[in-house]
Design an enzyme around this catalytic site. Structure first.
Site, PDB file in Angstrom:
ATOM      1  N   ARG A  74       0.841  -1.193   0.000  1.00  0.00           N
ATOM      2  CA  ARG A  74       0.000   0.000   0.000  1.00  0.00           C
ATOM      3  C   ARG A  74       0.881   1.250   0.000  1.00  0.00           C
ATOM      4  NH1 ARG A  74      -5.226  -0.903   0.665  1.00  0.00           N
ATOM      5  NH2 ARG A  74      -5.947  -2.890   1.532  1.00  0.00           N
ATOM      6  N   ASP A 105      -8.500  -1.344  -9.874  1.00  0.00           N
ATOM      7  CA  ASP A 105      -8.980   0.025 -10.036  1.00  0.00           C
ATOM      8  C   ASP A 105      -7.988   1.054  -9.515  1.00  0.00           C
ATOM      9  OD1 ASP A 105     -10.778   2.327  -8.478  1.00  0.00           O
ATOM     10  OD2 ASP A 105     -11.551   1.830 -10.464  1.00  0.00           O
ATOM     11  N   ASP A 131     -13.898  -6.485 -11.541  1.00  0.00           N
ATOM     12  CA  ASP A 131     -14.675  -5.244 -11.477  1.00  0.00           C
ATOM     13  C   ASP A 131     -14.045  -4.113 -12.279  1.00  0.00           C
ATOM     14  OD1 ASP A 131     -12.440  -4.877  -9.876  1.00  0.00           O
ATOM     15  OD2 ASP A 131     -13.528  -3.990  -8.195  1.00  0.00           O
TER      16      ASP A 131
END
Length: 338
Positions: A74, A105, A131
């Site tokens: 992260r 995304d 997605d």
């Protein structure tokens, strides 16, 4: 001819097939006479300059391995201009001329930011959630569905043995794709997804109908984007009937494991296409599979498009409702059907 240096990184949640994509990218770059570089720990490593050349040997025998050999981390600072400029500075410092980003995304937003700063960057869809707009399937989705399906098959066995209602929470973030594909595959009685409205009254009524028609066990597949399985059980407990509920959260096991043949193939095709594109000095697109053909879409368009699979998910949800045990009113009560 001067060799071009092209880098690759993985970002966000790991997904089975990422290593196959890395291998294809590196081997394609070498085949074209250019120099591949790897960036360790995603955008964090990019901003810190944690990168080095890769050889054909470095990516040997990695297609069968889950996770990502380049690791991921992260790095919320990359959402800010300062973090992005640090990354571009490191890329230029190491004479990198193009970058391939494998991820979901959030990774695409990072690729978009670098492109807007003038650095050629392309995206490859690596996420189990399926997605991402611009592709029918993302790398890792098929393997995650198979992992969930294997667990659901086993859970149905014990649900039937104990005449219980099992509520199984699967991953997918805000998308119901894993829940639908694995739920229909296992023959789940109900599949609850974020894209469709549901009521607990209807859920419990369906279970009651099952009991009346001789069905003594029930399997409900719940997408994590709806609610936690524990919350779902709590809502069911408000009803007077004891449904003998057990809840299971499959969790991160769905991210791991050796990738399926489909995920390895998709990853190899998209990695190859992405490397070829960015070598030309162009960026700002993301690659995908549509009707079994590789395609690319502008990153801006992919990120602004929502509900890319909404129509298919709606059809699949209707399909499951019509073929589940209580689809008809007159059932054979002689057996505990599935």
């Amino acid at each position: 001819m001067t060799k071009k240096r092209i880098a690759v990184l993985t970002s966000g949640g790991d997904a089975p097939g990422m290593n196959a994509a890395i291998r294809a990218i590196v081997r394609k770059i070498i085949f074209d006479g250019n120099e591949p570089w790897g960036v360790w720990y995603g955008f964090k490593g990019l901003a810190e300059g944690n990168m080095r050349p890769l050889t054909a040997h470095d990516v040997s025998n990695i297609s069968s391995r889950g996770g990502t050999m380049l690791y991921t981390a992260r790095y919320p600072e990359f959402a800010e201009r300062e973090g992005q400029e640090k990354a571009v500075e490191q890329l230029k410092k190491n004479n990198i001329e193009g970058l391939v980003v494998i991820g979901g995304d959030g990774s695409y937003h990072g690729a978009q930011a670098l492109t807007r700063l003038g650095f050629p960057t392309v995206g490859v869809p690596g996420t189990i959630d399926n997605d991402i707009a611009g592709t029918d399937y993302t790398i890792g989705f098929d393997t995650a569905c198979n992992t969930a399906l294997e667990s659901l098959d086993k859970l149905r066995d014990t649900a039937r043995s104990h005449a219980r209602t099992f509520v199984v929470e699967v991953m997918g973030r805000n998308a119901g794709d894993i829940a639908l594909w694995s739920g229909i595959g296992v023959g789940a009685d109900q599949v609850i997804i974020p894209e469709a409205d549901f009521s607990m009254d209807e859920v419990t009524q369906a279970i009651d109908n099952g009991y009346k028609n001789g069905k003594m066990h029930h399997l409900i597949v719940l997408a994590e984007g709806v609610m936690k399985a524990s919350e779902f059980e709590e809502k069911m407990s408000a009803y007077p009937t004891d449904y003998h509920v057990r809840t299971i959260t499959l969790g991160h096991v769905q991210r791991g494991g050796s990738p399926s043949a489909k995920d390895r193939m998709i990853a190899s095709v998209l990695g190859h296409q992405a490397a070829a594109y960015v070598e030309t000095g162009k960026g700002g697109v993301c690659f995908g599979i549509h009707n079994n053909q590789p395609v690319y879409t502008p990153i801006d368009e992919a990120l602004s498009t929502k509900d890319d699979h909404a129509a298919l998910n709606d059809r699949l949800e209707n399909l499951n409702q019509e073929i589940s045990f209580w689809a008809g009113n007159d059932q054979d009560k002689s057996n505990d059907l599935v």
